[in-house]
Design an enzyme around this catalytic site. Structure first.
Site, mmCIF file in Angstrom:
data_model
loop_
_atom_site.group_PDB
_atom_site.id
_atom_site.type_symbol
_atom_site.label_atom_id
_atom_site.label_comp_id
_atom_site.label_asym_id
_atom_site.label_seq_id
_atom_site.Cartn_x
_atom_site.Cartn_y
_atom_site.Cartn_z
ATOM 1 N N ARG A 16 1.022 -1.690 -1.705
ATOM 2 C CA ARG A 16 0.608 -2.471 0.189
ATOM 3 C C ARG A 16 -0.135 -3.371 -0.993
ATOM 4 N NH1 ARG A 16 -1.255 -1.274 5.423
ATOM 5 N NH2 ARG A 16 -0.576 -3.213 5.487
ATOM 6 N N GLY A 17 -0.930 -4.385 0.685
ATOM 7 C CA GLY A 17 -0.749 -5.382 0.303
ATOM 8 C C GLY A 17 -0.828 -6.934 0.188
ATOM 9 N N CYS B 71 9.031 -1.491 11.949
ATOM 10 C CA CYS B 71 8.741 -1.077 10.782
ATOM 11 C C CYS B 71 9.826 0.246 10.565
ATOM 12 C CB CYS B 71 8.130 -1.559 10.028
ATOM 13 S SG CYS B 71 6.701 -0.123 10.540
ATOM 14 N N ARG C 283 -3.893 -14.363 10.034
ATOM 15 C CA ARG C 283 -4.468 -13.199 9.553
ATOM 16 C C ARG C 283 -5.238 -14.474 8.174
ATOM 17 N NH1 ARG C 283 0.241 -9.907 7.288
ATOM 18 N NH2 ARG C 283 -1.186 -8.726 5.938
ATOM 19 N N LYS D 279 8.555 -11.603 10.509
ATOM 20 C CA LYS D 279 9.030 -10.708 10.117
ATOM 21 C C LYS D 279 8.143 -9.836 11.051
ATOM 22 C CE LYS D 279 8.139 -9.990 4.933
ATOM 23 N NZ LYS D 279 8.547 -9.896 4.176
ATOM 24 N N ASP D 280 6.731 -9.983 11.066
ATOM 25 C CA ASP D 280 6.124 -9.145 11.458
ATOM 26 C C ASP D 280 5.542 -8.692 12.683
ATOM 27 O OD1 ASP D 280 4.887 -9.148 9.127
ATOM 28 O OD2 ASP D 280 3.188 -10.258 9.537
ATOM 29 N N THR E 12 -2.735 -8.937 -4.699
ATOM 30 C CA THR E 12 -3.182 -7.295 -4.884
ATOM 31 C C THR E 12 -1.564 -6.597 -5.522
ATOM 32 O OG1 THR E 12 -4.537 -7.572 -3.283
ATOM 33 C CG2 THR E 12 -3.805 -5.332 -3.282
ATOM 34 N N ARG E 13 -0.395 -6.612 -5.140
ATOM 35 C CA ARG E 13 0.583 -6.270 -5.185
ATOM 36 C C ARG E 13 1.313 -6.451 -6.453
ATOM 37 N NH1 ARG E 13 4.898 -6.240 -0.110
ATOM 38 N NH2 ARG E 13 3.134 -7.666 0.209
ATOM 39 N N LEU F 215 10.336 -0.531 4.478
ATOM 40 C CA LEU F 215 11.366 1.169 4.556
ATOM 41 C C LEU F 215 12.822 0.678 4.400
ATOM 42 C CD1 LEU F 215 9.946 2.974 7.367
ATOM 43 C CD2 LEU F 215 10.145 3.700 4.951
ATOM 44 N N ARG F 216 13.287 -0.781 4.720
ATOM 45 C CA ARG F 216 13.865 -1.872 4.766
ATOM 46 C C ARG F 216 14.514 -1.894 2.982
ATOM 47 N NH1 ARG F 216 15.159 -6.388 2.640
ATOM 48 N NH2 ARG F 216 12.853 -7.276 2.540
ATOM 49 N N ARG F 217 13.081 -2.030 2.727
ATOM 50 C CA ARG F 217 13.475 -1.828 0.669
ATOM 51 C C ARG F 217 13.763 -0.667 -0.202
ATOM 52 N NH1 ARG F 217 9.346 -6.447 0.972
ATOM 53 N NH2 ARG F 217 10.661 -8.534 0.936
ATOM 54 N N VAL G 177 0.402 -10.314 -1.749
ATOM 55 C CA VAL G 177 1.157 -11.099 -2.316
ATOM 56 C C VAL G 177 0.393 -10.311 -4.324
ATOM 57 C CG1 VAL G 177 2.893 -12.526 -3.776
ATOM 58 C CG2 VAL G 177 2.770 -11.913 -1.601
ATOM 59 N N THR H 232 6.690 -0.355 -2.721
ATOM 60 C CA THR H 232 7.060 -1.014 -1.643
ATOM 61 C C THR H 232 6.845 -0.456 -1.154
ATOM 62 O OG1 THR H 232 9.140 -2.373 -0.553
ATOM 63 C CG2 THR H 232 9.652 -0.923 -1.719
ATOM 64 N N ALA H 233 6.308 -1.297 0.490
ATOM 65 C CA ALA H 233 5.772 -0.386 1.291
ATOM 66 C C ALA H 233 7.175 -0.459 2.842
ATOM 67 C CB ALA H 233 4.818 -1.195 2.057
ATOM 68 N N SER I 268 -4.614 -13.294 4.292
ATOM 69 C CA SER I 268 -4.866 -13.184 2.980
ATOM 70 C C SER I 268 -3.908 -15.178 2.702
ATOM 71 C CB SER I 268 -3.202 -13.054 3.220
ATOM 72 O OG SER I 268 -2.315 -13.296 3.594
#
Length: 313
Positions: free
Chosen positions: A154-155, A247, A12, A88-89, A159-160, A135-137, A157, A132-133, A14
């Site tokens: 989202r976005g 997710c 990716r 984790k993705d 961007t957030r 769901l775990r967090r 690091v 946070t995007a 980013s």
């Protein structure tokens, strides 16, 4: 073995993804010093659907596999030779044509809490908004602090962090591993221990995906695989596979090496609103990493089903 062609590394675009691809490139050059030149490793950026969608939770648009779909298509077609991923993705089931048998040494898997006011999670006032995007967090925050609010943030690091500074949320959580790889540890307000915020499965790990039949790439990657990290990630992902996790279900898991060759593994499943939490834990020899993950996955599945907690696939 001498390598003569140019190898294309898919990633990716980013800053974090590029940093991970560059780390992979650096490790390969060090492992094959004298047999591989820098110009033989070319980083190829591939835009993914997950990168394009920034206004909705991934659970609403198809899951975390959206971050790798186009990259895997490029790998299968031969456009790239191997791909660098945040593990984790990755979905638990890969295409039968692909394999991940190389995991780089795992970075610190903990979550970092960042608030605009400098407050720790426990000190946020009731009604504060944590963005946070994940769901775990979200579920773990609400399980600990049901008086807080959570919403999607989202976005990348960068961007957030910008959205946090603009007041879009009072606080957020990011993976410590990503902040370290980007040199942004100074933004951390509180480093969460794993007892208070159990990490995502495979958080902090970089995995290299290749075509199953490509033995040349297998030989290229083999020297940079970290066997302990590979076992830890295999354990965590085996648990996730038993739960059919994605997710769209709050699942957490963390395996670490203790007492020589023993793996200690803790895992949790939560209701999305944090009202229910089920935990499991155990130890096994590192050679039984997958069996340990599967056993704890089955334990969690029984607990969740007995409480009528539905897994969203």
């Amino acid at each position: 073995m001498t390598f003569v062609k140019t190898y294309k590394i898919g990633t990716r675009g980013s800053p974090l993804a590029l940093a991970q691809a560059e780390e992979t490139r650096t490790r390969l050059l060090a492992a094959h010093e004298g047999a591989l030149e820098p110009e033989q490793l070319e980083i190829r950026v591939i835009k993914t659907t997950g990168d394009r969608i920034q206004d909705r939770a991934l659970s609403e648009v198809g899951g975390k596999g959206l971050f790798v779909k186009e990259i895997e298509e490029a790998l299968i077609s031969g456009e790239i030779d191997f791909a660098v991923h945040s593990m984790k993705d990755m979905e638990t089931q890969l295409s039968p044509e692909l394999v991940i048998d190389c995991i780089l040494p795992r970075e610190d898997a903990r979550d970092a809490f960042i608030s605009a006011s400098g407050k720790r999670l426990a000190d946020l006032p009731p009604g504060a908004l944590v963005g946070t995007a994940s769901l775990r967090r979200q579920a773990q925050i609400l399980n600990r602090r049901p008086d807080l609010r959570v919403d999607i943030l989202r976005g990348s690091v960068e961007t957030r962090l910008r959205k946090l500074a603009e007041g879009k949320a009072d606080a957020t959580l990011l993976a410590l591993a990503g902040l370290k790889r980007l040199g942004k540890e100074d933004v951390i307000t509180e480093l969460m221990n794993v007892e208070d915020m159990l990490p995502a499965v495979a958080q902090g790990a970089i995995g290299i995906e290749r075509r199953l039949e490509d033995e040349e790439i297998a030989a290229l990657l083999a020297p940079i695989n970290d066997s302990v990290s590979y076992a830890r990630i295999s354990c965590e992902r085996a648990m996730l596979a038993v739960l059919d996790g994605s997710c769209r279900t709050p699942i957490a898991g963390y395996a670490e090496l203790v007492d020589g060759n023993m793996l200690d593994f803790r895992a949790s499943v939560l209701a999305t609103d944090g009202s229910l939490r089920f935990d499991a834990g155990g130890q096994a020899d590192i050679s039984d990493a997958v069996a340990l993950g599967e056993r704890l996955g089955r334990e969690l599945k029984v607990q969740a089903e007995d409480a009528n907690l539905t897994f969203i696939l």
